[in-house]
Design a protein around this motif. Sequence first.
Motif, mmCIF file in Angstrom:
data_model
loop_
_atom_site.group_PDB
_atom_site.id
_atom_site.type_symbol
_atom_site.label_atom_id
_atom_site.label_comp_id
_atom_site.label_asym_id
_atom_site.label_seq_id
_atom_site.Cartn_x
_atom_site.Cartn_y
_atom_site.Cartn_z
ATOM 1 N N PHE A 244 0.818 -1.208 0.000
ATOM 2 C CA PHE A 244 0.000 0.000 0.000
ATOM 3 C C PHE A 244 0.859 1.268 0.000
ATOM 4 O O PHE A 244 0.466 2.282 -0.563
ATOM 5 C CB PHE A 244 -0.949 0.004 1.198
ATOM 6 N N GLU A 245 2.032 1.207 0.631
ATOM 7 C CA GLU A 245 2.898 2.375 0.618
ATOM 8 C C GLU A 245 3.264 2.756 -0.817
ATOM 9 O O GLU A 245 3.153 3.918 -1.224
ATOM 10 C CB GLU A 245 4.162 2.122 1.434
ATOM 11 N N ALA A 246 3.702 1.766 -1.591
ATOM 12 C CA ALA A 246 4.050 2.026 -2.986
ATOM 13 C C ALA A 246 2.812 2.355 -3.819
ATOM 14 O O ALA A 246 2.845 3.238 -4.689
ATOM 15 C CB ALA A 246 4.768 0.812 -3.572
ATOM 16 N N TYR A 247 1.736 1.667 -3.545
ATOM 17 C CA TYR A 247 0.490 1.833 -4.301
ATOM 18 C C TYR A 247 -0.057 3.255 -4.194
ATOM 19 O O TYR A 247 -0.487 3.860 -5.183
ATOM 20 C CB TYR A 247 -0.522 0.822 -3.763
ATOM 21 N N LEU A 248 -0.019 3.796 -2.975
ATOM 22 C CA LEU A 248 -0.611 5.109 -2.722
ATOM 23 C C LEU A 248 0.363 6.267 -2.958
ATOM 24 O O LEU A 248 -0.060 7.423 -3.019
ATOM 25 C CB LEU A 248 -1.138 5.173 -1.293
ATOM 26 N N LYS A 249 1.641 5.955 -3.100
ATOM 27 C CA LYS A 249 2.650 7.007 -3.239
ATOM 28 C C LYS A 249 2.506 7.755 -4.566
ATOM 29 O O LYS A 249 2.419 7.149 -5.634
ATOM 30 C CB LYS A 249 4.048 6.405 -3.136
#
Length: 348
Positions: A244-249
């Motif tokens: 999710f960190e990469a997804y939302l960045k």
Amino acid sequence: MFFASDNWAGAHPAINERLLRESARFASAYGSSELDRTIERRFNEIFEREVAVFFVATGTAANSLALASVARPGGVVFAHTEAHVIEDECGAPDFFSGMRMVPVDGPLGKMTPQALEAKIARYPQDAVHHGRAAAITMTQATEVGSVYTLDEIDTLSSIAKVHGLPLHMDGARFANALVALETTPAEMTWKRGVDILSFGGTKNGCWCAEAIVFFDPAMAKELPFIRKRTAQLFSKSRFIAAQFEAYLKDGLWLELAGHANTMADRVREGLAASNSARLAWPTQSNEIFAIVRKEAAAIAEEKGAKFYDWLQPRDMPETVAGDEMLIRLVSSFATSSDDVDAFLKAIT
């Protein structure tokens, strides 16, 4: 030419890279790591308010546990006739919540207010023998590729509030619907009266990342125990958080959904100009349903096209002839314009 499902696509390189970095370090377990906490706070930013977030592995788990959190003895849950919770989850929502899923009719995959009111009326709170109304769940984007407008969400929410029912949104393709409506996460959910969201990432470039989002954290008090008891509390949950960190960045999730929708638009435009295929009904997300000649479909498959033949819905506006078939096509973040053009050339 992979159009069978967005679940067939791999994971986006940015998500793979973030998982690789996470695999080389130590962190506390069971959702207590700083990364878990950071991404939970990131959801607050995304939705413009304090929310309670719980990571799970699958969309079926997200839907089932979300509904279990609002379960009532003898409860029934209202969902569209073709909703995933009814058609494709092997009774998991019923099993984990102890409630029944009750189908509600409506064209193009969307419950109509009239049909919903009529079904709710059949389950008054004192109807011991028949069960009682307990929740409403809606799918956004729907199982047939359509998208509830903000006004339509408002209307369903108003009905839910009148009857004192929580409103759940199955957002397996949440990002695709969001991009199609050109709105914000807050505007499509809690500002319209949605209480709980199943937030999907797996269909849109993640490896295995889903979340249950409560817009009133007080509603989530039982979820930690429900999640643990249903084996969805992962010891290394930070690997979901890392995705999710990469997804939302930097808005990657919206970029990926926008690309999938754009590729679907390209398919829709091509089918509209075809002599051997036509759109079965209008769609706005990354799912397309087409009526094609069986001979053309077979030729496309021989050339490497992957898609599913589909059961005809009851309210289908088009007629399928004996030499035709209904198919479903789904674009993804990994679909290229070359894929689309090759498919259209093969099918037409």
